[in-house]
Design an enzyme around this catalytic site. Structure first.
Site, PDB file in Angstrom:
ATOM      1  N   HIS A 159       7.960  -5.128  -2.418  1.00  0.00           N
ATOM      2  CA  HIS A 159       8.270  -3.791  -1.901  1.00  0.00           C
ATOM      3  C   HIS A 159       9.091  -3.894  -0.614  1.00  0.00           C
ATOM      4  O   HIS A 159      10.150  -3.284  -0.473  1.00  0.00           O
ATOM      5  CB  HIS A 159       6.974  -3.010  -1.664  1.00  0.00           C
ATOM      6  CG  HIS A 159       7.200  -1.650  -1.092  1.00  0.00           C
ATOM      7  ND1 HIS A 159       7.290  -0.511  -1.850  1.00  0.00           N
ATOM      8  CD2 HIS A 159       7.396  -1.259   0.192  1.00  0.00           C
ATOM      9  CE1 HIS A 159       7.533   0.526  -1.061  1.00  0.00           C
ATOM     10  NE2 HIS A 159       7.596   0.105   0.177  1.00  0.00           N
ATOM     11  N   GLU A 160       8.592  -4.708   0.312  1.00  0.00           N
ATOM     12  CA  GLU A 160       9.284  -4.845   1.609  1.00  0.00           C
ATOM     13  C   GLU A 160      10.628  -5.551   1.443  1.00  0.00           C
ATOM     14  O   GLU A 160      11.623  -5.164   2.069  1.00  0.00           O
ATOM     15  CB  GLU A 160       8.407  -5.626   2.594  1.00  0.00           C
ATOM     16  CG  GLU A 160       7.073  -4.952   2.925  1.00  0.00           C
ATOM     17  CD  GLU A 160       7.230  -3.519   3.393  1.00  0.00           C
ATOM     18  OE1 GLU A 160       6.396  -2.684   3.025  1.00  0.00           O
ATOM     19  OE2 GLU A 160       8.221  -3.208   4.089  1.00  0.00           O
ATOM     20  N   TYR A 171       7.134   8.339  -1.565  1.00  0.00           N
ATOM     21  CA  TYR A 171       6.489   7.432  -2.513  1.00  0.00           C
ATOM     22  C   TYR A 171       6.249   8.142  -3.849  1.00  0.00           C
ATOM     23  O   TYR A 171       6.339   7.540  -4.912  1.00  0.00           O
ATOM     24  CB  TYR A 171       5.159   6.923  -1.939  1.00  0.00           C
ATOM     25  CG  TYR A 171       5.319   6.210  -0.627  1.00  0.00           C
ATOM     26  CD1 TYR A 171       4.934   6.812   0.566  1.00  0.00           C
ATOM     27  CD2 TYR A 171       5.878   4.934  -0.562  1.00  0.00           C
ATOM     28  CE1 TYR A 171       5.099   6.158   1.787  1.00  0.00           C
ATOM     29  CE2 TYR A 171       6.039   4.274   0.658  1.00  0.00           C
ATOM     30  CZ  TYR A 171       5.647   4.906   1.822  1.00  0.00           C
ATOM     31  OH  TYR A 171       5.810   4.265   3.036  1.00  0.00           O
ATOM     32  N   HIS A 191      13.319  -3.172   0.584  1.00  0.00           N
ATOM     33  CA  HIS A 191      13.936  -2.491   1.729  1.00  0.00           C
ATOM     34  C   HIS A 191      15.036  -3.378   2.321  1.00  0.00           C
ATOM     35  O   HIS A 191      16.147  -2.907   2.605  1.00  0.00           O
ATOM     36  CB  HIS A 191      12.896  -2.201   2.806  1.00  0.00           C
ATOM     37  CG  HIS A 191      11.955  -1.079   2.497  1.00  0.00           C
ATOM     38  ND1 HIS A 191      12.364   0.176   2.095  1.00  0.00           N
ATOM     39  CD2 HIS A 191      10.595  -1.017   2.553  1.00  0.00           C
ATOM     40  CE1 HIS A 191      11.313   0.957   1.921  1.00  0.00           C
ATOM     41  NE2 HIS A 191      10.229   0.260   2.180  1.00  0.00           N
ATOM     42  N   GLU A 231      12.191   3.444  -1.152  1.00  0.00           N
ATOM     43  CA  GLU A 231      10.856   2.964  -1.542  1.00  0.00           C
ATOM     44  C   GLU A 231      10.838   2.393  -2.956  1.00  0.00           C
ATOM     45  O   GLU A 231       9.918   1.685  -3.334  1.00  0.00           O
ATOM     46  CB  GLU A 231       9.844   4.113  -1.438  1.00  0.00           C
ATOM     47  CG  GLU A 231       9.704   4.704  -0.049  1.00  0.00           C
ATOM     48  CD  GLU A 231       9.435   3.652   1.027  1.00  0.00           C
ATOM     49  OE1 GLU A 231       9.866   3.868   2.171  1.00  0.00           O
ATOM     50  OE2 GLU A 231       8.815   2.618   0.720  1.00  0.00           O
ATOM     51  N   HIS A 233       0.119  -2.618   9.195  1.00  0.00           N
ATOM     52  CA  HIS A 233       0.694  -1.952   8.015  1.00  0.00           C
ATOM     53  C   HIS A 233       2.127  -2.452   7.833  1.00  0.00           C
ATOM     54  O   HIS A 233       2.930  -2.439   8.771  1.00  0.00           O
ATOM     55  CB  HIS A 233       0.666  -0.425   8.179  1.00  0.00           C
ATOM     56  CG  HIS A 233       0.888   0.269   6.874  1.00  0.00           C
ATOM     57  ND1 HIS A 233      -0.134   0.580   6.002  1.00  0.00           N
ATOM     58  CD2 HIS A 233       2.025   0.638   6.267  1.00  0.00           C
ATOM     59  CE1 HIS A 233       0.376   1.144   4.925  1.00  0.00           C
ATOM     60  NE2 HIS A 233       1.685   1.190   5.054  1.00  0.00           N
ATOM     61  N   ALA A 234       2.463  -2.892   6.608  1.00  0.00           N
ATOM     62  CA  ALA A 234       3.748  -3.557   6.341  1.00  0.00           C
ATOM     63  C   ALA A 234       4.936  -2.660   6.693  1.00  0.00           C
ATOM     64  O   ALA A 234       4.876  -1.439   6.542  1.00  0.00           O
ATOM     65  CB  ALA A 234       3.824  -3.951   4.868  1.00  0.00           C
ATOM     66  N   HIS A 244      -0.107   6.638   7.196  1.00  0.00           N
ATOM     67  CA  HIS A 244       1.089   7.470   7.310  1.00  0.00           C
ATOM     68  C   HIS A 244       0.815   8.771   8.041  1.00  0.00           C
ATOM     69  O   HIS A 244       1.723   9.329   8.671  1.00  0.00           O
ATOM     70  CB  HIS A 244       1.663   7.727   5.919  1.00  0.00           C
ATOM     71  CG  HIS A 244       2.049   6.460   5.212  1.00  0.00           C
ATOM     72  ND1 HIS A 244       1.092   5.548   4.778  1.00  0.00           N
ATOM     73  CD2 HIS A 244       3.232   5.915   4.887  1.00  0.00           C
ATOM     74  CE1 HIS A 244       1.701   4.524   4.220  1.00  0.00           C
ATOM     75  NE2 HIS A 244       2.987   4.717   4.274  1.00  0.00           N
TER      76      HIS A 244
HETATM   77  O1  LIG Z   1       3.331   2.203   3.192  1.00  0.00           O
HETATM   78  C1  LIG Z   1       3.706   1.501   2.285  1.00  0.00           C
HETATM   79  C2  LIG Z   1       4.545   0.260   2.550  1.00  0.00           C
HETATM   80  C3  LIG Z   1       5.159   0.338   3.948  1.00  0.00           C
HETATM   81  C4  LIG Z   1       6.659   0.786   3.949  1.00  0.00           C
HETATM   82  O2  LIG Z   1       7.460  -0.283   3.495  1.00  0.00           O
HETATM   83  O3  LIG Z   1       6.870   1.879   3.060  1.00  0.00           O
HETATM   84  C5  LIG Z   1       7.089   1.184   5.414  1.00  0.00           C
HETATM   85  C6  LIG Z   1       6.236   2.317   5.994  1.00  0.00           C
HETATM   86  C7  LIG Z   1       6.694   2.606   7.388  1.00  0.00           C
HETATM   87  C8  LIG Z   1       6.246   1.806   8.445  1.00  0.00           C
HETATM   88  C9  LIG Z   1       6.682   2.062   9.742  1.00  0.00           C
HETATM   89  C10 LIG Z   1       7.593   3.097  10.001  1.00  0.00           C
HETATM   90  C11 LIG Z   1       8.079   3.889   8.934  1.00  0.00           C
HETATM   91  C12 LIG Z   1       7.631   3.630   7.630  1.00  0.00           C
HETATM   92  N1  LIG Z   1       8.479   1.637   5.322  1.00  0.00           N
HETATM   93  C13 LIG Z   1       9.472   0.848   5.797  1.00  0.00           C
HETATM   94  O4  LIG Z   1       9.292  -0.237   6.314  1.00  0.00           O
HETATM   95  C14 LIG Z   1      10.842   1.403   5.636  1.00  0.00           C
HETATM   96  C15 LIG Z   1      11.034   2.769   5.472  1.00  0.00           C
HETATM   97  C16 LIG Z   1      12.304   3.292   5.302  1.00  0.00           C
HETATM   98  C17 LIG Z   1      13.419   2.460   5.335  1.00  0.00           C
HETATM   99  C18 LIG Z   1      13.226   1.092   5.519  1.00  0.00           C
HETATM  100  C19 LIG Z   1      11.953   0.568   5.674  1.00  0.00           C
HETATM  101  N2  LIG Z   1       3.406   1.771   0.998  1.00  0.00           N
HETATM  102  C20 LIG Z   1       2.642   2.973   0.690  1.00  0.00           C
HETATM  103  C21 LIG Z   1       2.777   3.401  -0.788  1.00  0.00           C
HETATM  104  C22 LIG Z   1       2.772   2.289  -1.764  1.00  0.00           C
HETATM  105  C23 LIG Z   1       3.972   1.752  -2.206  1.00  0.00           C
HETATM  106  C24 LIG Z   1       3.964   0.712  -3.154  1.00  0.00           C
HETATM  107  C25 LIG Z   1       2.752   0.230  -3.669  1.00  0.00           C
HETATM  108  C26 LIG Z   1       1.522   0.781  -3.208  1.00  0.00           C
HETATM  109  C27 LIG Z   1       1.549   1.809  -2.257  1.00  0.00           C
HETATM  110  C28 LIG Z   1       1.145   2.761   1.038  1.00  0.00           C
HETATM  111  O5  LIG Z   1       0.770   1.610   1.325  1.00  0.00           O
HETATM  112  O6  LIG Z   1       0.419   3.752   1.008  1.00  0.00           O
HETATM  113 ZN   LIG Z   2       8.386   1.076   1.773  1.00  0.00          ZN
END
Ligand SMILES: O=C(CCC(O)(O)[C@H](Cc1ccccc1)NC(=O)c1ccccc1)N[C@@H](Cc1ccccc1)C(=O)O
Ligand SMILES: [Zn+2]
Length: 494
Positions: A244-245, A384, A248, A272, A214-215, A374
């Site tokens: 998206h990444e 989100y 961040h 996000e 998971h990204a 999540h």
């Molecule tokens: O989960 C993500 C992308 C991963 C992330 O970049 O949000 C990631 C999630 C994560 C991974 C490990 C520990 C904590 C959170 N968040 C980060 O990498 C992050 C979070 C906060 C600050 C800096 C980076 N997107 C969500 C929602 C989404 C977003 C955009 C388009 C489609 C869907 C999903 O896929 O359901």
């Molecule tokens: Zn994110």
């Protein structure tokens, strides 16, 4: 739980001896492409068994332990701990109000998609007035429906805009996707990815070990080491994920001079929203033509409706999903939802808000919530929901600054705005991002948009032509708006 999620494997539908299918890339790709309800049901049931049910006991224990940690931090429970990040007393009421604002548009889109799915799969698979079976929407969690666009878009005779196919035909690589995203940010006079980023990031699934695919994006808080880890596949979805990444990382870069305590998003939704706001420009027809992913002629009204539909089945449908995931967990952390009611309450919320139902009956042997990363990884999700609202406020402000959007000017429409190379827009975005979490988020929001609150007006303005079209179309076909109670059993006890 996170390791169980990352290493879960299931057997193929077509070959019962092939049992090494991982979520990424195997199951995700099968789910995106299959149009066989039986294969989709198999993949759905097997994944929810492996990643969901198997996590139930650990999750139950995690709730107790996490609530204990919340109390040690002077919160009543984890729900209060998570919501404290947004620094507004009525956060949950704001989420509910935003949903009331968007719900009419969602219900129109839901009714239209249900009809198109019924046309394709028949009324024995998709009912006239009931919820939509969750396994037919192209995504394991039914959170975005872009994989059913090809056979549900409003004007099918209009040229198919298949970005994935174009990317593969043009031999896109993971690195090229990252370089294109970096170039977009630089075109806005934002900061280039530092050299360590390119050296230390993992952008493709390794072949020699299991990782959490998971990204995610990481700030090492030393002002120069920033990394992304993702298992990129060459398709439109990962093109979005890459932006998206990178959003961040750009936020990390913009606030890296702040004291460490302020090196965070103004609120979790802001973090996000950065990359997704840029991706709104990247996914505009104008930009896709600019980079050669879409060829041919300009806009007409039908093409515009198809484009808004494509954006809507990504952005509008996501909101009730995101809302459900944390409404469910708020109830769990508060003790309103006991372990013996986990799956019943989860599906009651998903049916009530999203109008979807599971493909088969469920019991409390199952625990479908944990089949979503999540929930297994203890990552809050309301961020989100907030992001999908505020990214349209950010996009509208940036488009005006870029001279790409002029209200009431039909040659400068929001849906075709591309802020690429606009230094004016980029500087305004940078000024907001540089604040990090040093100012209350309404100050950051005001600096960029002039508004001091989350509001659905940006999203509703962007999608107004689609909303009008859907109302007329559902009227024309006499579609039932909304959904009647599901006939699937998923609350055994009650
Ligand atoms: O989960 C993500 C992308 C991963 C992330 O970049 O949000 C990631 C999630 C994560 C991974 C490990 C520990 C904590 C959170 N968040 C980060 O990498 C992050 C979070 C906060 C600050 C800096 C980076 N997107 C969500 C929602 C989404 C977003 C955009 C388009 C489609 C869907 C999903 O896929 O359901
Ligand atoms: Zn994110």
């Amino acid at each position: 739980m996170e390791s169980n999620y990352a290493t879960s494997k299931i057997c193929s539908f077509k070959n019962a001896t092939k049992c090494d299918l991982a979520l990424e890339p195997d199951i995700t790709e099968l789910f995106a492409k299959s149009q066989d309800p039986e294969e989709l049901r198999h993949l759905w049931v097997e994944w929810h068994r492996a990643a969901g049910a198997r996590a139930r006991d650990n999750f139950t224990q995690y709730v107790q332990l996490d609530n204990e940690a919340a109390k040690l931090n002077d919160f009543k429970d984890v729900a209060e701990w998570w919501q404290a990040e947004y620094e507004v007393a009525d956060f949950e009421a704001q989420l509910a109000r935003l949903w009331e604002d968007v719900k009419p548009l969602y219900q129109q889109l839901h009714a239209y998609v249900r009809r198109r799915l019924r046309d394709k799969y028949g009324d024995q698979v998709v009912s006239q007035k009931g919820p939509i079976p969750a396994h037919l929407l192209g995504n394991m969690w039914a959170q975005t429906w872009n994989n059913i666009e090809s056979f549900t878009r409003p004007y099918p005779d209009k040229k198919e805009v298949d970005i994935t196919q174009a990317m593969q035909e043009q031999n896109y690589t993971a690195l090229k996707m990252f370089q294109m995203s970096d170039e977009f940010f630089r075109s806005l006079n934002l900061t280039a990815m530092p050299e360590k980023f390119w050296k230390n990031s993992i952008i493709e699934k390794p072949t020699d070990r299991e990782i959490v695919c998971h990204a995610s994006a990481w700030d090492f808080y030393d002002g120069e080491d920033f990394r992304i880890k993702q298992c990129t596949t060459i398709d439109y979805e990962y093109f979005q994920t890459t932006h998206h990444e990178m959003g961040h990382i750009q936020y990390f870069l913009q606030y890296r001079h702040q004291p460490v305590i302020f090196r965070d998003g103004a609120n979790p939704g802001f973090h996000e929203a950065v990359g997704d706001t840029i991706a709104l420009s990247v996914s505009s027809p104008k930009h896709l033509r600019r980079v050669g992913l879409v060829s041919g002629d300009a806009e007409d009204e039908q093409t515009e409706i198809n484009q808004l539909y494509k954006m809507g089945i990504d952005k509008i449908v996501f909101l009730p999903f995101a809302y459900t995931l944390d409404l469910f967990r708020y109830g769990v952390f508060r003790g309103e939802t006991r372990p013996e009611d986990y799956n019943c309450h989860y599906w009651q919320l998903r049916e009530a808000l999203q109008g979807v139902e599971p493909p088969v009956n469920r019991t409390e042997e199952d625990f479908d919530a944990a089949a979503k990363y999540h929930v297994s990884a203890d990552v809050e999700y309301a961020r989100y929901y907030v992001s999908f609202i505020i990214q349209f406020q950010f996009h509208r402000a940036l488009c005006q600054l870029a001279g790409e959007y002029v209200p009431e000017d039909l040659t400068k429409k929001l849906v075709d705005c591309d802020i690429y190379q606009s230094v004016a827009a980029g500087n305004a975005l940078a000024n907001m991002l540089k604040m990090g979490s040093s100012r209350p988020w309404p100050d950051a929001m005001e600096a960029l948009t002039g508004q001091r609150a989350m509001r659905a007006d940006g999203l509703l303005e962007y999608f107004r032509p689609l909303h009008d079209w859907l109302r007329a179309e559902n009227q024309r076909t006499g579609e039932h708006i909304g959904w009647e109670p599901s006939k699937i059993q998923y609350c055994t006890s009650e």
